[in-house]
Scaffold this active site. Structure first.
Site, PDB file in Angstrom:
ATOM      1  N   GLU A 428       0.974  -1.216   0.027  1.00 47.63           N
ATOM      2  CA  GLU A 428       0.152   0.022  -0.092  1.00 47.63           C
ATOM      3  C   GLU A 428       0.782   1.109   0.073  1.00 47.63           C
ATOM      4  OE1 GLU A 428      -2.308  -0.849   3.708  1.00 47.63           O
ATOM      5  OE2 GLU A 428      -3.307  -2.396   2.501  1.00 47.63           O
ATOM      6  N   SER A 458      -6.162  -4.381   0.334  1.00 50.60           N
ATOM      7  CA  SER A 458      -6.665  -5.474   0.312  1.00 50.60           C
ATOM      8  C   SER A 458      -5.399  -6.427   0.393  1.00 50.60           C
ATOM      9  CB  SER A 458      -7.272  -5.880  -1.261  1.00 50.60           C
ATOM     10  OG  SER A 458      -6.207  -5.493  -2.153  1.00 50.60           O
ATOM     11  N   GLU A 459      -5.139  -6.904   1.884  1.00 51.51           N
ATOM     12  CA  GLU A 459      -4.086  -7.430   2.278  1.00 51.51           C
ATOM     13  C   GLU A 459      -3.940  -8.974   1.749  1.00 51.51           C
ATOM     14  OE1 GLU A 459      -3.441  -4.006   4.574  1.00 51.51           O
ATOM     15  OE2 GLU A 459      -5.439  -5.244   4.330  1.00 51.51           O
ATOM     16  N   ALA A 484       2.475  -4.670  11.473  1.00 54.18           N
ATOM     17  CA  ALA A 484       2.527  -6.116  11.562  1.00 54.18           C
ATOM     18  C   ALA A 484       1.073  -6.752  12.028  1.00 54.18           C
ATOM     19  CB  ALA A 484       3.481  -6.129  12.923  1.00 54.18           C
ATOM     20  N   ASP A 485       0.361  -5.939  12.607  1.00 54.82           N
ATOM     21  CA  ASP A 485      -1.215  -6.088  13.191  1.00 54.82           C
ATOM     22  C   ASP A 485      -1.785  -6.900  11.796  1.00 54.82           C
ATOM     23  OD1 ASP A 485      -1.632  -4.996  16.098  1.00 54.82           O
ATOM     24  OD2 ASP A 485      -0.198  -4.102  14.744  1.00 54.82           O
ATOM     25  N   HIS A 529      -2.238  -1.502  15.578  1.00 49.24           N
ATOM     26  CA  HIS A 529      -1.208  -1.345  15.169  1.00 49.24           C
ATOM     27  C   HIS A 529       0.249  -1.175  15.655  1.00 49.24           C
ATOM     28  CE1 HIS A 529      -4.242   0.733  12.529  1.00 49.24           C
ATOM     29  NE2 HIS A 529      -3.207   0.888  11.434  1.00 49.24           N
TER      30      HIS A 529
END
Length: 724
Positions: A428, A458-459, A484-485, A529
Site C-alpha cells: 500500500e 486488500s491484504e 504487523a497487525d 497497529h
C-alpha cells in the site's frame, strides 16, 4: 425533481448456449477428446469413491461426479504453459490439465490408453490415497494436487484460498511478455469470500490475464446458493469490477469450451481478467459416496433432473447422432475407462489376507517414509562460495558512514532491484508519498515503475498475489505490510498458503518471497497497529525471520536472506529504529553470515537474549544493573535458523538466561524459546529461564498506557536482579 439516468456496465455479461449447428460444426477430434476425458475422469472418481467407501482414503473424498463438463470444456483451450489452480473439489480439473499435458493432440475414442495416460491416473490415485508415488509424495492427498510441469499449480483446502495466487500467475505471464493465461477454479461458496472479491478487484485494476472460473454446483455443503446470496447468478459479480463475464450450462461441455475459448482469446490478445460461471451439479454430498438427499437437504427428484442432463450422456448423443461413434463404441469407451481404473487399482490396493470377499487394503510398501515428515519445509541453504561474507565486527571505520536507518532500508532495496530485474516490490502506497508512509521505498517507483506496485487496501489479495509470483518462480516478490497487525488480515495467505506451500505439495518447489513488516510500537497507533509478530511467525510453519537491530544488520541480513528460496519475514521497528541515525555500510552488497547471532557484550553472570530495538535496552540494562552480563542479538529468529551454538556457549558459561522482548506476553517469541532452551541446556541452568515481555494487553493510544504495555529497560534490570 431529481432525474435518473440508466447506467451501463463497463463490461459485458452474457449467457452462452449452444445450438445444433455448433455441435454439427465441432471438430470430431475435439468431441472425441472431450468424451474420452469425461469418461476417464468419471471412472476415476467412481473408483476413488469405492476406496473411500472402504475407508482407504484418509480424510474427505470430494468427488466431482456430475461436474466433469466444466473442467474438460474449460481446460481444452489451454496449453501446458497456462497455469491453473483450484479448490478442495478439484480432481476433475487436475486430471483434465494433466491429460491435456500428456496428450496435447487430443484423443481417439476408439484407441487404447497410452502409458502416459495410465501414469497420470496412477500418480493421481496414489496422491489421493496418500502414497509415495503421488505427485506430492502423498503429502497433498485429495485436496492438494500439484503438477507444475503440466501447469497444475495446486488445489486447495481453504475455500477461496488459492484465488489470489492466480492473479500473481497472470501478472507474471503478462509481465514476462507471454500470451499465457491463468485460471482459478472455485465454487459458489467461495464467491462471497473476501479474498475472492479482493482478487477480482486487483486483477481488474492491474489487467492480469486471469480467468475466475465459478463452478456453481448449487450447494456449499448443504446451503443452497439462493440462501447464501441475493443474486444467484454469480457471474454478475464481474460487472462491479469491470470484468467481462460469461454464464453457461456446465452440463454442456461444448458450451463451456466455446465460452472459455472466447474468454481465452480476449485475455491472450491483451485483455484483462474474465469470469466464467458454469451452472452444474455435484451428484454426491460434500464428500463421500452418498447423495445429498441422504442428508435431507436435496430431493431425489432434483437429483434426478440433473442426472438426466449428464454431461457424458449429452456428449455421447451428439457423437452418435453425427456418426462419429456408434452407440456400442461409446459403451465400449465407458467400459474401458472403468477397466483401466480397476487395473490401476490393483497396483495400489490388495485383498486383505483372510478378509471378507472384496475387502481391500493399501499395499504397505507404497506408503511414504514417516522419517521424511519434515523434509522440504524449507529449501536448502544456498552456497556462498565465491562471495565475501563478513560479520559486522569485521567492518572498520572506512567501511561505514552515518545514515538514517529508514534511508538504508530504501537504498539497499534499490540496489537489489538494480542488480536483479526479477524483484517486484508491492504494498500500500509504496509507489507514492516519496517512499510510502515512512519513506522505506523512496526512489523505487522513479527508477523501477513497472516493478513498484502500489496496491489497493486488500491484504489478502496482494499477499496472495506475492505468493503466486513466488510459486510461479519467474519473479521475486517483496511484499510490504504497513503494520504487523495486518498479519491477521492476511493470515490465510501468509500461513495457510505461502508458509505451507512448499511442504504440502511435496517439498520440491521453491517459494522465494520477502515480507517486510513494520512494527508500530511507541508510535501511538494503539492496539491494532503495535504488534510484535515474531512469536506468531516463529510458531508458524515455513517462514524464516530476520530481525535487524542496526542499519549494518539490515543490509547484511537482507542480502543474505534474499538468497534463500524461502518466504522470509524482515521485522522493521518504526519509531524505535527508522528515525535513528547510526553506522551504515557503504557496501550495499554486504553479506552477513547465515543463521549467525551477534554477541553484543561479553559477560559471565547472565545471558540476556534479545532482538531488534530491545538489544539496545538489554545493553543499557546490564550496565544499569552493574553485572557482568552477556547480551546476544539473535538476528535470525525462525526455528531452523537460530544460532544455538552461540546461545549454548553463552549458557554453559553464565548458567542463567533472560529472554527480553518488547511486545505482548500473549504472542511472545520468548515462550517457545524458553521451552527450547530448557530442553537443550537444562543441565547447565542454575535458575529457570526468565522472560521479559510486555503486558497481556495490547498497547493503548494513551502515552502512559502505551508505555505501561511495553517492556522497558527497567523491566530487564528487575529480571537481572531476580536471577543474579
Amino acid at each position: 425533481m431529481a432525474t435518473t439516468t440508466k447506467l451501463k456496465p463497463a463490461a459485458q455479461w452474457v449467457e452462452l448456449r449452444t445450438t445444433k449447428s455448433d455441435w454439427d460444426s465441432a471438430d470430431p477430434r475435439l468431441l472425441q477428446t472431450m468424451l474420452v476425458q469425461l469418461n476417464l475422469i468419471r471412472a476415476f472418481e467412481e473408483y476413488v469413491l469405492e476406496l473411500a467407501g472402504q475407508k482407504l482414503i484418509n480424510g474427505p473424498a470430494h468427488s466431482s461426479i456430475g461436474q466433469e463438463g466444466g473442467a474438460v470444456g474449460s481446460i481444452l483451450p489451454l496449453v501446458s504453459a497456462d497455469q491453473i489452480n483450484g479448490s478442495h473439489r478439484g480432481h476433475h480439473q487436475f486430471l483434465a490439465k494433466a491429460l491435456g499435458h500428456v496428450s496435447p493432440d487430443g484423443f481417439d475414442a476408439k484407441a487404447d490408453f497410452s502409458p502416459e495416460v495410465r501414469d497420470v491416473l496412477y500418480r493421481t490415485l496414489s496422491e489421493i490415497a496418500g502414497l509415495a508415488g503421488g505427485y506430492c509424495n502423498g503429502r497433498g492427498g485429495s485436496m492438494h494436487l500439484q503438477w507444475t510441469e503440466a501447469g497444475a499449480m495446486g488445489t486447495n483446502a481453504i475455500v477461496g484460498g488459492a484465488v489470489p495466487f492466480a492473479v500473481g500467475f497472470g501478472w507474471a505471464d503478462r509481465h514476462a511478455g507471454t500470451d499465457n493465461v491463468a485460471f482459478t477454479y472455485f465454487g459458489d461458496g467461495a464467491v462471497n469470500i473476501g479474498s475472492v472479491l479482493e482478487s477480482f478487484n486487483l486483477a481488474s485494476a492491474w489487467s492480469t490475464p486471469t480467468c475466475f472460473f465459478i463452478e456453481n454446483n448449487q450447494y456449499a455443503v448443504s446451503t443452497n446458493v439462493g440462501e447464501a446470496t441475493g443474486e444467484a447468478r454469480l457471474s454478475g459479480r464481474g460487472l462491479g469490477f469491470g470484468i467481462p463475464s460469461w454464464r453457461v450450462d456446465g452440463q454442456d461441455t461444448l458450451a463451456v469450451y466455446l465460452a472459455t475459448k472466447a474468454a481465452v482469446d480476449y485475455m491472450r490478445n491483451g485483455g484483462g481478467p474474465t469470469i466464467i460461471e458454469v451452472d452444474t451439479y455435484r451428484y454426491f454430498h460434500q464428500n463421500g459416496p452418498f447423495p445429498g438427499s441422504a442428508f435431507g437437504y436435496r430431493t431425489k427428484d432434483e437429483e434426478k433432473s440433473w442426472r438426466d442432463r449428464d454431461p457424458i450422456a449429452i456428449m455421447e448423443q451428439h457423437l452418435v447422432r453425427r456418426g462419429i461413434l456408434t452407440a456400442d463404441e461409446a459403451k465400449d469407451l465407458r467400459a474401458r475407462s472403468k477397466a483401466i481404473m480397476q487395473e490401476i487399482g490393483t497396483t495400489v490396493v490388495e485383498p486383505v489376507p483372510g478378509g471378507k470377499p472384496g475387502q481391500l487394503q493399501i499395499q504397505s510398501q507404497l506408503w511414504p517414509d514417516p522419517a521424511n515428515i519434515n523434509a522440504g519445509i524449507r529449501g536448502e541453504i544456498p552456497s556462498f562460495e565465491g562471495l565475501t561474507v563478513k560479520d559486522d565486527s569485521e567492518l572498520g571505520p572506512d567501511d561505514l558512514e552515518q545514515k538514517k536507518f529508514v534511508d538504508v532500508v530504501a537504498e539497499v532495496m534499490h540496489r537489489r532491484m538494480e542488480q536483479d530485474p526479477s524483484i517486484v516490490v508491492l504494498g500500500e502506497d509504496v509507489h507514492r508519498l516519496n517512499g510510502g508512509s515512512r519513506g522505506a521505498t523512496k526512489g523505487l517507483a522513479d527508477d523501477f515503475p513497472d516493478r513498484t506496485l502500489g496496491t489497493p487496501i486488500s491484504e489478502n489479495a496482494f499477499t496472495g498475489f506475492g505468493g503466486g509470483l513466488a510459486l510461479d518462480g519467474r519473479y521475486y516478490p517483496v511484499v510490504e505490510l504497513m503494520y504487523a497487525d495486518f498479519l491477521w488480515v492476511a493470515a490465510d495467505q501468509l500461513f495457510n498458503q505461502i508458509g505451507k506451500a512448499r511442504h504440502m505439495f511435496g517439498g520440491k518447489h521453491d517459494m522465494p518471497l520477502l515480507l517486510r513488516i513494520k512494527i508500530g510500537t511507541n508510535t501511538g497507533y494503539g492496539s491494532q497497529h503495535s504488534m510484535d509478530p515474531a512469536g506468531v511467525l516463529a510458531t508458524s510453519v515455513g517462514w524464516r525471520i530476520i530481525a535487524p537491530s542496526s542499519a549494518v544488520d539490515y543490509v547484511g541480513l537482507l542480502n543474505t536472506a534474499m538468497r534463500l528460496k524461502d518466504p522470509v519475514a524482515v521485522l522493521e521497528h518504526d519509531a524505535d529504529l527508522y528515525k535513528t541515525v547510526g553506522d551504515a555500510p557503504k557496501d550495499l552488497d554486504l553479506l552477513l553470515p547465515f543463521g549467525k547471532a551477534a554477541v553484543r557484550r561479553q559477560g559471565e553472570d547472565v545471558t540476556v537474549i534479545s532482538y531488534l530495538s530491545m538489544v539496545a535496552r538489554a545493553l543499557e540494562a546490564v550496565d544499569k544493573a552493574g553485572v557482568d552480563g552477556e547480551v546476544i542479538d539473535l538476528r535470525w529468529l525462525d526455528k531452523a535458523s537460530v544460532d544455538w551454538d552461540t546461545i549454548g556457549e553463552s549458557i554453559k558459561k553464565t548458567n542463567r538466561v533472560i529472554i527480553a522482548e518488547q511486545g505482548s506476553a500473549g504472542t511472545s517469541y520468548g515462550g517457545w524459546m524458553a521451552d527450547e532452551i530448557q530442553r537443550r541446556y537444562f543441565d547447565w541452568l542454575d535458575a529457570p529461564v526468565l522472560r521479559v515481555s510486555g503486558s497481556e494487553s495490547s498497547p493503548s493510544i494513551s502515552k502512559v498506557l502505551e508505555a505501561a504495555a511495553l517492556a522497558t529497560t527497567d523491566d530487564i534490570v528487575a529480571a537481572i536482579a531476580e536471577i543474579v
